[in-house]
Design an enzyme around this catalytic site. Structure first.
Site, short mmCIF file in Angstrom:
data_model
loop_
_atom_site.label_atom_id
_atom_site.label_comp_id
_atom_site.label_asym_id
_atom_site.label_seq_id
_atom_site.Cartn_x
_atom_site.Cartn_y
_atom_site.Cartn_z
N LYS A 46 0.86 -1.00 -0.22
CA LYS A 46 0.03 0.12 -0.14
C LYS A 46 0.82 1.06 0.07
CE LYS A 46 -3.85 2.45 0.57
NZ LYS A 46 -4.57 2.86 -0.61
N SER A 47 0.28 2.30 -0.64
CA SER A 47 1.30 3.35 -0.52
C SER A 47 1.40 4.22 0.75
CB SER A 47 0.54 4.59 -1.48
OG SER A 47 0.59 4.42 -2.83
N ASN A 70 -13.27 4.42 -4.55
CA ASN A 70 -12.79 4.42 -3.45
C ASN A 70 -12.28 5.89 -2.98
OD1 ASN A 70 -9.70 4.65 -2.88
ND2 ASN A 70 -10.00 3.89 -4.86
N MET A 72 -10.05 6.09 0.07
CA MET A 72 -9.59 5.40 1.16
C MET A 72 -8.71 6.43 2.00
SD MET A 72 -10.64 2.59 0.66
CE MET A 72 -9.64 1.44 2.25
N CYS A 129 -2.62 9.71 -6.20
CA CYS A 129 -3.80 9.64 -5.50
C CYS A 129 -4.96 10.80 -5.45
CB CYS A 129 -3.44 9.30 -3.89
SG CYS A 129 -4.55 9.01 -2.64
N LYS A 163 3.83 5.87 -10.55
CA LYS A 163 2.33 5.34 -10.92
C LYS A 163 1.71 6.69 -11.23
CE LYS A 163 -1.70 3.07 -9.39
NZ LYS A 163 -2.24 2.20 -8.16
N ASN A 192 -3.71 4.83 -12.07
CA ASN A 192 -4.48 5.00 -10.97
C ASN A 192 -6.01 5.32 -11.28
OD1 ASN A 192 -5.25 5.33 -8.37
ND2 ASN A 192 -3.28 6.33 -7.84
N GLY A 220 -12.11 -0.69 -11.85
CA GLY A 220 -12.89 -1.83 -12.55
C GLY A 220 -13.21 -1.59 -13.76
C1 SIN Z 1 -6.11 5.86 -1.40
O1 SIN Z 1 -5.69 5.21 -0.55
O2 SIN Z 1 -6.96 6.68 -1.35
C2 SIN Z 1 -6.07 5.32 -2.91
C3 SIN Z 1 -4.60 5.26 -3.06
C4 SIN Z 1 -4.31 5.84 -4.43
O3 SIN Z 1 -5.58 6.00 -5.33
O4 SIN Z 1 -3.47 5.92 -5.09
#
Ligand code: SIN
Length: 309
Positions: A46-47, A70, A72, A129, A163, A192, A220
């Protein structure tokens, strides 16, 4: 006929070209060990940020039949945790993703990674992100991306890929490719999620995730044509730099399409979230079956060979 879906790039050897995207199921040590013990060809964290982050308030992940949304907000264990687990992941390529909230965060983590020697095999610098309130996606700011990369390669001499966010205009592909060409980039990961998308639940007349008033990154099936387009563009514009494809890979057929567009390896995000680590074995089986039907023994026989003339 034995079918080889291994991948080699930037000095890394992957027994399968399929591995996880930095996103679902790669945050905790337990999740990283599960990936290590799965059929994924590599493990990607994970980043990371310099310290632990709890991320955005829940609900922050939504999925429907077409994909996922998402926000996150980079929940993660902090860079030290992703460096210290490397010793337990030593028989598979281990890539650490970093996503500092500022240039100084990124430089701090890269100095730390540099100091750690060969602990991790490569770094994926996340320039894309969309989910931290108040923070722009640096990959859409070409001058800042260039300035960041100039500093990055002054302090870090390991293998470092980037990325990217998805681009939608030919001039942006051209401009970003020109920037990347000037640096010793180990690989480019495309793409991304499509940032700041909105899904509406008509029944409840509401957004479906809580952070940022419901706006989040789209993945997706929704993302696949955009992912394919970005892989194709950067594959053609950056000869010699491996492109890793990500976006909407659910089946062996999806993986085949990405390789045809030029991908060296493929990451799985939304489908890993939905299906769990068994997806790597299933997708690999489907890809091999398709290759056998078509008479291909290895990926290099069709990589990049999309008929587009
Ligand atoms: C996130 O943690 O919000 C997603 C990470 C990302 O899209 O690079």
């Amino acid at each position: 006929m034995s079918i080889d879906i291994s991948a080699r790039f930037s000095g890394l050897t992957l027994s399968s070209c399929l591995f996880n995207a930095s996103g679902p199921r790669c945050t905790s040590s337990g999740e990283l060990l599960e990936l290590y013990n799965s059929k994924a060809g590599a493990v990607l964290s994970k980043s990371a940020t310099p310290g632990f982050r709890v991320g955005n308030p829940k609900p922050r992940y939504f999925e429907n039949q077409f994909g996922s949304l998402n926000s996150m907000g980079l929940p993660n264990e902090g860079i030290e945790s992703y460096i210290s687990i490397a010793a337990q992941l030593s028989n598979k390529a281990y890539i650490v993703s970093i996503a500092g909230l500022s240039k100084s965060d990124n430089m701090q983590m890269l100095r730390r990674l540099q100091k750690s020697g060969q602990a991790v095999d490569a770094v994926e610098l996340n320039l894309s992100c969309p989910n931290v309130p108040g923070k722009a996606q640096i990959g859409y700011d070409f001058d800042s991306t260039k300035a960041l990369l100039e500093e990055v390669f002054q302090v870090f001499d390991g293998k470092l890929g980037v990325k990217l966010p998805p681009y939608f205009d030919m001039i942006h592909f051209e401009q970003m490719a020109a920037i990347l060409k000037a640096f010793p980039i180990a690989f480019v990961t495309c793409v991304n999620s499509i940032g700041n998308a909105l899904i509406v639940d008509a029944e409840s007349e509401s957004v479906v995730i809580r952070p940022k008033s419901g706006f989040g990154g789209l993945g997706g099936d929704y993302l696949k044509p955009t992912g394919l387009a970005n892989v194709r563009q950067f594959y053609k514009r950056l000869p010699g730099i491996p492109v890793i494809g990500v976006g909407g890979v659910k089946t062996g057929l999806d993986a085949f399409e990405y390789i045809l567009c030029g991908a060296t390896a493929i990451q799985v995000g939304s489908q890993l979230m939905r299906e769990g680590i068994d997806c790597f074995e299933r997708i690999a089986f489907e890809l091999k079956t398709l290759m056998k039907t078509k008479g291909y023994k290895k990926l290099s026989q069709f990589r990049g060979k999309l008929k587009d003339g």
